[in-house]
Design an enzyme around this catalytic site. Structure first.
Site, PDB file in Angstrom:
ATOM      1  N   ASP A  63     -16.189 117.904  83.399  1.00  0.00           N
ATOM      2  CA  ASP A  63     -16.806 117.562  82.114  1.00  0.00           C
ATOM      3  C   ASP A  63     -15.724 117.122  81.135  1.00  0.00           C
ATOM      4  O   ASP A  63     -14.872 117.925  80.757  1.00  0.00           O
ATOM      5  CB  ASP A  63     -17.534 118.814  81.595  1.00  0.00           C
ATOM      6  CG  ASP A  63     -18.072 118.637  80.189  1.00  0.00           C
ATOM      7  OD1 ASP A  63     -18.296 117.484  79.782  1.00  0.00           O
ATOM      8  OD2 ASP A  63     -18.276 119.671  79.510  1.00  0.00           O
ATOM      9  N   ASP A  67     -19.648 119.050  76.785  1.00  0.00           N
ATOM     10  CA  ASP A  67     -21.024 119.532  76.583  1.00  0.00           C
ATOM     11  C   ASP A  67     -21.480 120.504  77.669  1.00  0.00           C
ATOM     12  O   ASP A  67     -22.622 120.950  77.681  1.00  0.00           O
ATOM     13  CB  ASP A  67     -22.001 118.345  76.471  1.00  0.00           C
ATOM     14  CG  ASP A  67     -22.124 117.566  77.774  1.00  0.00           C
ATOM     15  OD1 ASP A  67     -21.385 117.873  78.743  1.00  0.00           O
ATOM     16  OD2 ASP A  67     -22.957 116.640  77.841  1.00  0.00           O
ATOM     17  N   ASP A  71     -19.433 114.575  83.714  1.00  0.00           N
ATOM     18  CA  ASP A  71     -19.714 113.203  83.299  1.00  0.00           C
ATOM     19  C   ASP A  71     -18.795 112.231  84.035  1.00  0.00           C
ATOM     20  O   ASP A  71     -17.878 112.645  84.758  1.00  0.00           O
ATOM     21  CB  ASP A  71     -19.596 113.053  81.775  1.00  0.00           C
ATOM     22  CG  ASP A  71     -18.353 113.738  81.222  1.00  0.00           C
ATOM     23  OD1 ASP A  71     -17.294 113.615  81.873  1.00  0.00           O
ATOM     24  OD2 ASP A  71     -18.437 114.400  80.165  1.00  0.00           O
ATOM     25  N   ASP A 249     -31.767 107.917  99.131  1.00  0.00           N
ATOM     26  CA  ASP A 249     -32.456 109.200  99.001  1.00  0.00           C
ATOM     27  C   ASP A 249     -33.828 109.147  99.676  1.00  0.00           C
ATOM     28  O   ASP A 249     -34.546 108.136  99.564  1.00  0.00           O
ATOM     29  CB  ASP A 249     -32.634 109.481  97.498  1.00  0.00           C
ATOM     30  CG  ASP A 249     -33.169 110.864  97.214  1.00  0.00           C
ATOM     31  OD1 ASP A 249     -32.474 111.835  97.532  1.00  0.00           O
ATOM     32  OD2 ASP A 249     -34.283 110.966  96.661  1.00  0.00           O
ATOM     33  N   GLU A 310     -30.447 109.164 103.908  1.00  0.00           N
ATOM     34  CA  GLU A 310     -30.811 110.578 103.952  1.00  0.00           C
ATOM     35  C   GLU A 310     -32.186 110.633 104.608  1.00  0.00           C
ATOM     36  O   GLU A 310     -33.219 110.559 103.945  1.00  0.00           O
ATOM     37  CB  GLU A 310     -30.878 111.185 102.546  1.00  0.00           C
ATOM     38  CG  GLU A 310     -31.057 112.692 102.601  1.00  0.00           C
ATOM     39  CD  GLU A 310     -32.063 113.265 101.619  1.00  0.00           C
ATOM     40  OE1 GLU A 310     -32.088 114.486 101.445  1.00  0.00           O
ATOM     41  OE2 GLU A 310     -32.843 112.500 101.011  1.00  0.00           O
TER      42      GLU A 310
HETATM   43  C1  GLC Z   1     -33.259 114.302  98.246  1.00  0.00           C
HETATM   44  C2  GLC Z   1     -32.149 114.821  97.367  1.00  0.00           C
HETATM   45  C3  GLC Z   1     -32.648 116.058  96.670  1.00  0.00           C
HETATM   46  C4  GLC Z   1     -33.827 115.688  95.827  1.00  0.00           C
HETATM   47  C5  GLC Z   1     -34.900 115.012  96.656  1.00  0.00           C
HETATM   48  C6  GLC Z   1     -35.897 114.328  95.791  1.00  0.00           C
HETATM   49  O1  GLC Z   1     -33.570 115.176  99.278  1.00  0.00           O
HETATM   50  O2  GLC Z   1     -31.008 115.032  98.121  1.00  0.00           O
HETATM   51  O3  GLC Z   1     -31.653 116.637  95.873  1.00  0.00           O
HETATM   52  O4  GLC Z   1     -34.364 116.838  95.227  1.00  0.00           O
HETATM   53  O5  GLC Z   1     -34.364 114.011  97.476  1.00  0.00           O
HETATM   54  O6  GLC Z   1     -35.318 113.184  95.227  1.00  0.00           O
END
Ligand code: GLC
Length: 595
Positions: A63, A67, A71, A249, A310
């Protein structure tokens, strides 16, 4: 990265006795010279194949403005730490405009930076500094859903059922006489129904919208060409700014089964997921077209831009996602879920390697990320509880054992061919933090279902042992409380200690680069006939021995290792005095020249 120096396999005169190990033999990597590496940036072909990628979780890395939340300026300031660690790339979890209902995975503007994290100029500065240090930058893209504060969702809410605005998301009429029941029985990954009912402009209860995750994360309608066009623009936006790749994601989620049919539910009313399978809304074939559509966009830019998915999918489905005209790679979560025993570890290595051959693309390895219990704690639980958030709150992991095994597992991972993904803080051996008051927990899974959730792996990093917030923030603030044991784990202390986890990672990464262990051209073999509980992985002249047992094991009488030299050990045991492999320890042995 290649080395001009002598073969490091021959550089160490230690014998197999870990007691004789001398940490000074393998030097820490020198930080990359900015000028020299900058000219190399983007030139190394297909760099992602054997890269070590470090995941930065921006909220908790560093940070700069005080805050209490990390960041971009904080990240930029600490990039030299990552270059010195010896990683090749940085993956940034989302830093886009977001109400932070799911820690930034709820995006309200895909092309801007949240003020908590800085500005677009800060992002440009971060990219430039990273590139000057020879680090590539992967950004997260969240295409399955947006935030409910995204202007297009707000417009959809204000518009009428059936309108083009509603077509950007997945709105449906409810079932039941008055539409009072959700359109189907799907449940959210964060528990509870996957549908929320809206109030129409006239004040009456109206349609329902789909959210596979939190209520605040409505799913985009990927059947709509406008959604597709919008995400193509998002990709180009970050590619233009210098992103070297994307972590996608929920990469298996965007296309839902036709007609949104009911799923089979279990006795708890949650979607039933047979072993090794996925819920009905994941891994539908249509999602594959998205990667075929995206690949040429990435390929049009110089420097081998990449995407890593992912995708929690059954292994047999992986070849459909990965390839020359599809995505570059996908996280291999099998390794992360493997238990600490020889059979499980061997299977978790063999299977992805076979798949990698099949898809002609190296596998990835990962042990921790922002969604799972940190592996330094995971391995401290009994093996049957080693993964998942189903851990009872009152179950205390064995911290020392967890760290011992975590270091051994990491050293195994870093010896394997393919890309390795590290999660910030694992190089410090950070544990999962369990003592977080419920009112401070932010994970929507905790809020929806009362489970501990994922905050415990997201606690801000300790940089300095004696500074406020352990050097995370100049003001001493920290959005999650850091436990007192972070003092001894702080990066500054570990940098001074040759036996620290940080130094082990540095030396391992340095050796991995020099020996080119990431490359598939050096195939993996498994050594047979080792003592029970010992896994042996051969990489040419390098042998990796993993003792998964709680006792030291003699290996010096094995003629295959006579005269072998220890390059690195995950733990050095002075208790036994045996010329042996200490309990729960990994060794890298050079057998070059051994008889
Ligand atoms: C993926 C991310 C996770 C998030 C989910 C919804 O699994 O790694 O952190 O909560 O997607 O976007």
């Amino acid at each position: 990265m290649s080395s001009q120096s002598a073969d490091p396999l021959a550089a160490d005169t230690r014998t197999i006795d870990p007691l004789a190990a001398d940490a000074s033999i393998v030097p820490s990597p020198t930080p990359k010279a900015p000028g020299a590496v900058a000219s190399d940036h983007g030139q190394a072909p297909e760099w992602w194949r054997d890269a070590v990628v470090y995941q930065v979780y921006p909220r908790s890395f560093a940070d700069a403005d005080g805050d209490g939340m990390g960041d971009l300026a904080g990240i930029t300031a600490h990039l030299p730490h990552l270059a010195a660690l010896g990683v090749d790339a940085v993956w940034l979890s989302p830093f886009y405009t977001s109400p932070q209902k799911d820690a930034g995975y709820d995006v309200a503007d895909y092309m801007d930076v949240d003020p908590r994290f800085g500005t677009l100029a800060d992002a440009d500065e971060l990219f430039a500094r990273a590139h000057a240090l020879g680090l590539r930058v992967i950004v997260d893209i969240v295409p399955n859903h947006s935030s409910d504060q995204h202007p297009l969702f707000q417009e959809a809410l204000a518009a009428a059922p059936g309108s083009p605005e509603r077509e950007m998301y997945v709105f449906r009429d409810g079932r039941g006489e008055h539409g009072e029941l959700p359109p189907n029985n799907w449940t959210s990954i964060f528990h509870g129904p996957a549908w929320t009912r809206v109030t129409e402009a006239d004040g009456a209860p109206g349609q329902w919208y789909l959210h596979i995750f939190d209520t605040s994360q409505p799913d985009w309608n990927w059947e709509n060409p406008e959604v597709r066009a919008m995400f193509r623009d998002v990709l180009r936006f970050w590619l233009e700014r210098g992103a070297d790749g994307f972590r996608v994601d929920v990469a298996h989620g965007m296309i839902k089964p036709e007609g949104l049919p009911d799923a089979t539910v279990n006795s708890e009313g949650l979607i039933d997921i047979p072993d090794g399978e996925v819920p009905v809304y994941f891994d539908n074939d249509g999602v594959l077209d998205i990667y075929r559509e995206w690949r040429p966009i990435l390929d049009a830019y110089p420097g081998d831009r990449m995407m890593v998915l992912e995708a929690w999918i059954p292994e047999r489905r992986l070849p459909l996602y990965i390839g020359a005209e599809k995505a570059h790679q996908s996280f291999n979560f099998g390794f992360l879920q493997a238990r600490w025993d020889v059979g499980a570890l061997r299977a978790a290595i063999e299977k992805p390697l076979a798949l990698a051959d099949a898809v002609q693309s190296p596998t990835t390895w990962v042990l921790s990320n922002h969604d799972v219990i940190r592996h330094a704690s995971r391995f401290g639980f009994p093996p049957e509880h080693s993964f998942g958030e189903g851990l009872a709150r009152d179950e205390e992991p064995d911290a020392a054992l967890g760290l011992l095994r975590a270091r051994a597992a990491s050293l195994l991972m870093l010896s394997l061919p393919g890309a390795a993904y590290l999660y910030q803080g694992e190089e410090l051996g950070l544990p999962e933090v369990r003592e977080i008051p419920d009112e401070l927990r932010e994970d929507p899974a905790h809020k929806r279902a009362g489970v501990p959730g994922r905050d415990g792996c997201r606690v801000p990093l300790p940089w300095l042992h004696d500074a406020p917030a352990y050097g995370f923030s100049p003001s001493g603030r920290s959005w999650l409380p850091q436990p007192p044991e972070f003092a001894d784990l702080a990066a500054d202390i570990q940098a001074e200690d040759p036996d620290s986890t940080l130094e082990m990672y540095r030396r391992a990464l340095s050796l991995r680069h020099e020996l080119e262990l990431g490359r598939h051209e050096r195939p993996v073999s498994f050594l047979e006939g080792l003592p029970d509980g010992v896994l042996g992985v051969g990489r040419g002249d390098l042998v990796v021995l993993v003792n998964t047992t709680g006792r030291s094991v003699r290996v010096d009488e094995d003629p295959r290792f006579a005269g072998a030299r220890v390059l690195i050990a995950s733990h050095e045991d002075d208790a036994t005095g045996l010329r042996a492999l200490p309990a729960d320890t990994t060794l890298w042995l050079s057998t070059a020249g051994a008889r």
